[in-house]
Design an enzyme around this catalytic site. Sequence first.
Site, PDB file in Angstrom:
ATOM      1  CB  SER A  66      37.701  48.546  28.708  1.00 54.73           C
ATOM      2  OG  SER A  66      37.155  48.324  29.984  1.00 54.73           O
ATOM      3  CG  ASP A 100      48.891  35.495  47.833  1.00 54.88           C
ATOM      4  OD1 ASP A 100      49.508  36.317  48.551  1.00 54.88           O
ATOM      5  OD2 ASP A 100      48.314  35.826  46.776  1.00 54.88           O
ATOM      6  N   GLY A 126      39.617  45.662  46.067  1.00 56.98           N
ATOM      7  CA  GLY A 126      40.054  44.457  46.768  1.00 56.98           C
ATOM      8  C   GLY A 126      39.226  43.242  46.398  1.00 56.98           C
ATOM      9  CG  LEU A 127      35.614  43.277  46.011  1.00 58.11           C
ATOM     10  CD1 LEU A 127      34.245  43.897  45.757  1.00 58.11           C
ATOM     11  CD2 LEU A 127      35.519  42.215  47.106  1.00 58.11           C
ATOM     12  CB  SER A 128      40.060  39.654  42.258  1.00 60.27           C
ATOM     13  OG  SER A 128      41.015  39.282  43.177  1.00 60.27           O
ATOM     14  CB  SER A 129      38.533  44.718  39.145  1.00 62.40           C
ATOM     15  OG  SER A 129      39.652  45.458  39.593  1.00 62.40           O
ATOM     16  CB  SER A 130      43.627  43.242  38.109  1.00 65.19           C
ATOM     17  OG  SER A 130      43.879  42.810  39.410  1.00 65.19           O
ATOM     18  CG  ASP A 187      43.847  38.309  43.737  1.00 67.16           C
ATOM     19  OD1 ASP A 187      43.579  37.909  44.878  1.00 67.16           O
ATOM     20  OD2 ASP A 187      44.382  39.408  43.502  1.00 67.16           O
TER      21      ASP A 187
HETATM   22  C1  GLA Z   1      45.964  41.074  46.637  1.00 73.27           C
HETATM   23  C2  GLA Z   1      46.958  40.245  45.849  1.00 73.27           C
HETATM   24  C3  GLA Z   1      46.951  38.785  46.298  1.00 73.27           C
HETATM   25  C4  GLA Z   1      47.069  38.665  47.810  1.00 73.27           C
HETATM   26  C5  GLA Z   1      46.094  39.601  48.506  1.00 73.27           C
HETATM   27  C6  GLA Z   1      46.273  39.603  49.996  1.00 73.27           C
HETATM   28  O1  GLA Z   1      44.666  40.668  46.338  1.00 73.27           O
HETATM   29  O2  GLA Z   1      46.660  40.310  44.473  1.00 73.27           O
HETATM   30  O3  GLA Z   1      47.967  38.082  45.647  1.00 73.27           O
HETATM   31  O4  GLA Z   1      48.384  38.890  48.239  1.00 73.27           O
HETATM   32  O5  GLA Z   1      46.206  40.925  48.031  1.00 73.27           O
HETATM   33  O6  GLA Z   1      45.914  38.379  50.532  1.00 73.27           O
END
Ligand code: GLA
Length: 408
Positions: free
Chosen positions: A82, A51, A145-149, A193
């Site tokens: 939180s 990305d 790695g599931l985008s909690s942020s 994300d």
């Molecule tokens: C994290 C980052 C994203 C992307 C992925 C890898 O999730 O936040 O921007 O770079 O790693 O694809």
Amino acid sequence: MIVPSTRSPEELAAEARAFLAEKAGPDTDPAAPTGTWLAPGRVNLIGDHVDYAYGVCLPYATTMATAVAARKRSDGLLRMLSQAPNGELLDASVALAELDEAVNAPDATPGILPDWRGYIAGTVHALGAGGMDIAVVSDVPLGSGLSSSAALECAVGVAARDLYELGTSDEELIAATMRAENFYVGANTGGLDQNAVVRGRAGHALALDFLGNTHEQVPCAMEGYQLLIADSHVEHSHATGEYSSRRGLIDAAAAALSCSFREEDIVERAVEWAAENPADALGNEPEVVRRRVRHVHSETARTIEAVEALKAGDVERFGRLMNDSHASLRDDYEIVPDALEAAVQAALQAGAVGARITGGGFGGSTIALCPDDRVDEVAAAIESATRSGGFPVPTIYATSAQDGARRV
Ligand code: GLA
């Protein structure tokens, strides 16, 4: 065992509302109307670490989500509530005027608020909204790695947009949430994300092309197959360390070679550049540069092909591309720890058609695309292989594509 289910949007929202009511305290305006908003996490089916390199990614928004209950305050304060993973109450306040000063200071550098508060306060401030009370409840596991942020940023972002009637477009919302992460928290991540979390649509994967900044909703039925996520409990942080070092090299190569990494000769050109300019290549040996750039180049080509395979309903081909992506992230980009490798190999041996690490790597989660009649075997195989390898036993979720950030 597969986690039977996570909380529904309505359950999460009700808990966030109760949390706010219980903890917000007397210094807030009890007459201010409270609303609730929700943002999902994401899985990336394929297209990782591209990305930030003009590449193509194919994520979708998950069933696991984050809810916030929020209301306006008139004193310019952001009160944030939180819960830490150990159950401890997190209760912090930030004055938006202080953030103004910090952001506008001549020597301001990324990392103004480098913890959970930065995701919330950074989003509110970047959007130009005013004071708020915000209570957060989440089923997106942290550091997995599931985008909690991004789920947190985007839930807060839609709340601030609605409460302050900002009229912000989705594109502007994505930019503000990315700024929260990149500048306020100081994690130099790309736009995968936040795009996935804001633009998610039920039943669809999102084909994101960062070269032209375009996106396309691709129906993602995968009839007869189920996606499993295995959270390895091997934690990573993208604010420091390996993620930044991978990205630093790719940014340097992109600047020096003015390339999009799709050019046929890009790998050879990058190797030559690194050999001639070792300092610019940040001390990476030319052979390391070859592998890193080869990953970026091949991953985008694979993801473009995977979008075609998904459109054609060719699940077997899609699975093979997932496997190739995993091998590239392991061998060329070197972001796959042993525990996640064990999970991927076990899933494939138990009958998954494709399996790979997902997200930023160095820990986090793997995904496995399983025929319906192999789902339980795959889950059991992942558990047994990780246990016998002496790794933490993953938590396994079944998920499907959901709608993005919204009011509930
Ligand atoms: C994290 C980052 C994203 C992307 C992925 C890898 O999730 O936040 O921007 O770079 O790693 O694809």
